[in-house]
Write an enzyme that holds these catalytic residues in place. Structure first.
Site, PDB file in Angstrom:
ATOM      1  N   ARG A   1      55.995  98.855  -3.182  1.00 43.92           N
ATOM      2  CA  ARG A   1      56.129  97.452  -2.768  1.00 43.92           C
ATOM      3  C   ARG A   1      55.064  96.671  -3.520  1.00 43.92           C
ATOM      4  NH1 ARG A   1      54.045  94.344   1.888  1.00 43.92           N
ATOM      5  NH2 ARG A   1      55.483  92.656   2.430  1.00 43.92           N
TER       6      ARG A   1
ATOM      7  N   ASN B   1      56.033  87.692   2.366  1.00 45.52           N
ATOM      8  CA  ASN B   1      55.179  88.559   3.173  1.00 45.52           C
ATOM      9  C   ASN B   1      54.732  87.867   4.458  1.00 45.52           C
ATOM     10  OD1 ASN B   1      53.349  91.020   3.391  1.00 45.52           O
ATOM     11  ND2 ASN B   1      51.854  89.376   3.561  1.00 45.52           N
ATOM     12  N   GLU B   2      54.902  88.543   5.569  1.00 47.17           N
ATOM     13  CA  GLU B   2      54.381  88.113   6.874  1.00 47.17           C
ATOM     14  C   GLU B   2      54.518  86.607   7.098  1.00 47.17           C
ATOM     15  OE1 GLU B   2      50.428  89.708   7.193  1.00 47.17           O
ATOM     16  OE2 GLU B   2      51.143  91.780   7.083  1.00 47.17           O
TER      17      GLU B   2
ATOM     18  N   HIS C   1      55.362  95.222  10.256  1.00 49.57           N
ATOM     19  CA  HIS C   1      54.071  95.732   9.815  1.00 49.57           C
ATOM     20  C   HIS C   1      53.311  96.229  11.041  1.00 49.57           C
ATOM     21  CE1 HIS C   1      54.175  93.089   5.914  1.00 49.57           C
ATOM     22  NE2 HIS C   1      55.203  93.926   6.032  1.00 49.57           N
TER      23      HIS C   1
ATOM     24  N   TYR D   1      50.125  97.460  12.683  1.00 55.69           N
ATOM     25  CA  TYR D   1      48.675  97.589  12.726  1.00 55.69           C
ATOM     26  C   TYR D   1      48.248  97.705  14.199  1.00 55.69           C
ATOM     27  CZ  TYR D   1      48.709  96.582   7.732  1.00 55.69           C
ATOM     28  OH  TYR D   1      48.934  96.645   6.374  1.00 55.69           O
TER      29      TYR D   1
ATOM     30  N   GLU E   1      54.494  97.822   6.167  1.00 55.32           N
ATOM     31  CA  GLU E   1      53.057  98.055   6.020  1.00 55.32           C
ATOM     32  C   GLU E   1      52.560  98.773   7.259  1.00 55.32           C
ATOM     33  OE1 GLU E   1      50.489  94.741   5.326  1.00 55.32           O
ATOM     34  OE2 GLU E   1      51.766  93.856   3.768  1.00 55.32           O
TER      35      GLU E   1
ATOM     36  N   TRP F   1      50.010 100.736   3.484  1.00 57.01           N
ATOM     37  CA  TRP F   1      49.054  99.808   2.869  1.00 57.01           C
ATOM     38  C   TRP F   1      47.721 100.523   2.730  1.00 57.01           C
ATOM     39  CZ3 TRP F   1      49.814  94.820   1.131  1.00 57.01           C
ATOM     40  CH2 TRP F   1      48.657  94.164   0.661  1.00 57.01           C
TER      41      TRP F   1
END
Length: 543
Positions: free
Chosen positions: A81, A158-159, A225, A227, A254, A283
């Site tokens: 990516r 992205n995001e 993503h 986290y 991610e 990531w």
């Protein structure tokens, strides 16, 4: 990367805005070629399933690090990516640079997921661009991207959207998809979740079906993503399960092993993605800064210098080395397997407790071979994957006592084809606790102590002939001890009372087996051991 990426990479000069494309033309009539979504999964043009196993690479800030593509491939990844910029916040990557990126992906037999990073945190990050601006950038690259549908996925932005006004994500995403299709871009599209990619508001989850339907090609992949929001296996599994159950394509675009916003459960992310047959992209390769350098997989872009995170990601359980398979567009595979397995037999309950059911069923058959089974909880027209297995048995845990459930099973083959569901089995769980008295033993010892604190160890043994899953250990301290950190389990303490539930890797205590918990705690002058322990409410003997 989430939230504060502007402080992380150190090369964030603002660039000029890219030229805007003319009004998009009408969408082409031909069906999409190349990578595409079929029945909720990503497949190649030959029909073979493609499961992304890749790495994020911050190309736009490190354009000289061209060797990274070959190094990422050499460690087994099948996808990269690539971070790009559209000129709103950072200097735009030119058409010639993007063409060179695609060529490097193809030369190294990698699928190329291209993403615009300028949209990161829109609505909360004042410098962020919009999805509409990102769509204009992609349209301006149509001459470079056309004909690359077998090799390239367009990750629109992205995001997009931070934590403010995230409800706007749905319409903005639909509009960007419509704009790209209207301009004639037929590639598989990828859309990131709002809330800095983490979708804690479930905005993407709850609107995914309508966003997917807004794509006239029905060729949009969703990306979350993971986290700090996803710090337990239950949260990881619940979120991904919703997409899998509803046959909506999802990847973890991610994730890391740690983050400033919490400690994500990377083991659960990788294991769940593998069990569901969905993609993940870690990531990141190298170049992180601003306090999150620990997310580098290699040091200073040196493939020979794997970090602990890189070693875990590439070489650990459910990692790249174990699970990545090269796209068949490169390996010459043709004639994808489109034949689904036969339906499994109706499941039978071999063991029923208050909180779990052990199921068995007769095997499916397939022209190539069955690779796994999914156990479904059936509730009217709703079906939820509650367990996976590579054999013809599985145990469903986390059930409520004295409750009726219906379960069915379906099979999956190597190409990702799924069978019809089996007939359903109705089971009523037992009332009360499922750990009888005398079925456990606990050993407690202090391994080290000092003024004001100590380190302890607890061994929990299952003395029965059946596995115990999703257990809860309870005990009390007599002298005001307070646990500050624990490994092997998750601790909750209220005053003297302590409860411990499993970590992702200690969920099940095998018949006759044990798990070991370690902890750090504070203490006063006295440090008396707990007098009694209970497991799922039943008293345990001393070990």
């Amino acid at each position: 990367m989430i939230a504060t990426l502007a402080t992380l990479l150190g090369l964030l000069a603002l660039g000029a805005a890219p030229a805007r494309a003319a009004e998009p033309a009408q969408a082409e009539a031909a069906a999409p070629a190349g990578l595409r979504v079929t029945d909720g999964r990503v497949v190649e043009s030959n029909g073979n399933a493609f499961v992304m196993r890749g790495v994020n690479h911050a190309h736009t800030w490190y354009q000289s690090q061209t060797q990274s593509f070959a190094d990422i491939k050499a460690l087994g990844a099948n996808t990269v990516r690539v971070v790009l910029a559209d000129g709103h916040r950072w200097t735009a990557n030119s058409a010639s640079d993007v063409a060179a990126v695609v060529d490097r992906c193809k030369a190294n037999k990698l699928i190329c997921v291209l993403e615009v990073h300028d949209t990161t945190g829109y609505g909360e990050e004042s410098a962020a661009g919009t999805l509409d601006q990102a769509a204009n950038y992609w349209i301006g690259l149509k001459g470079v991207l056309a004909g690359q549908e077998d090799y390239v996925v367009i990750n629109i932005g992205n995001e997009p959207w931070g934590n403010n006004n995230h409800a706007g994500w749905t319409d903005a995403t639909k509009n960007a998809i419509t704009k790209l299709r209207g301009a004639g871009l037929r590639h598989a599209l990828m859309v990131d979740a709002p809330n800095w990619g983490q979708d804690w508001s479930n905005t993407m989850r709850d609107n995914a079906a309508s966003v997917f339907a807004a794509d006239p090609d029905r060729n949009t992949i969703f990306s979350v993503h993971m986290y700090g929001v996803y710090d337990t296996a239950a949260e990881v599994q619940s979120y991904l399960n919703t997409f899998v159950t509803n046959k909506l394509p999802i990847v973890v675009g991610e994730f890391g092993h740690d983050h400033s916003d919490g400690n994500p459960d990377e083991d659960a992310v990788m294991a769940t993605a593998q069990s569901f047959g969905i993609g993940y992209i870690g990531w990141s390769w190298s170049g992180n800064g601003g306090g999150v350098e620990y997310l580098d997989m290699v040091t200073n872009f040196d493939a020979a210098s794997l970090t602990s995170w890189g070693t875990r990601f590439f070489k650990g359980a459910n990692g790249i080395a174990q699970t990545s398979r090269e796209a068949t567009i490169y390996s010459g595979g043709t004639g994808g397997d489109t034949q689904a397995p036969t339906a499994p037999g109706t499941p039978k309950a071999s063991t029923v407790s208050a909180s779990s059911v052990a199921l068995t069923w007769s095997a499916s058959s397939d022209n190539v071979g069955v690779t796994g089974y999914e156990v479904l909880r059936v509730d009217g027209s709703s079906r939820t994957v509650v367990a996976t297995s590579t054999t013809t048995s599985a145990t469903v845990t986390g059930l409520s006592a004295g409750t009726a459930y219906t379960f069915a099973v379906r099979a999956r083959d190597a190409a990702g084809n799924r069978s019809a569901d089996s007939a359903g089995l109705q089971v009523t769980t037992q009332p009360g606790g499922d750990t009888p008295s005398g079925s456990c033993a606990v050993g407690y010892k202090i391994t080290n102590q000092w003024s004001g604190g100590f380190q302890g160890e607890i061994v929990v043994r299952n003395t029965t002939g059946a596995a115990v899953s999703n257990w809860k250990l309870a005990f009390s301290f007599a002298d005001g001890q307070k646990i500050s950190n624990m490994w092997g389990g998750t601790v909750a303490q209220s005053g003297a009372a302590v409860t411990v539930t499993p970590a992702s890797y200690t969920t099940t205590i095998a018949a006759g087996g044990s798990v070991t918990l370690g902890f750090l705690a504070s203490k006063g002058s006295a440090n008396t051991a707990p007098a009694t322990f209970t497991l799922n409410g039943a008293a345990c003997s001393a070990l």
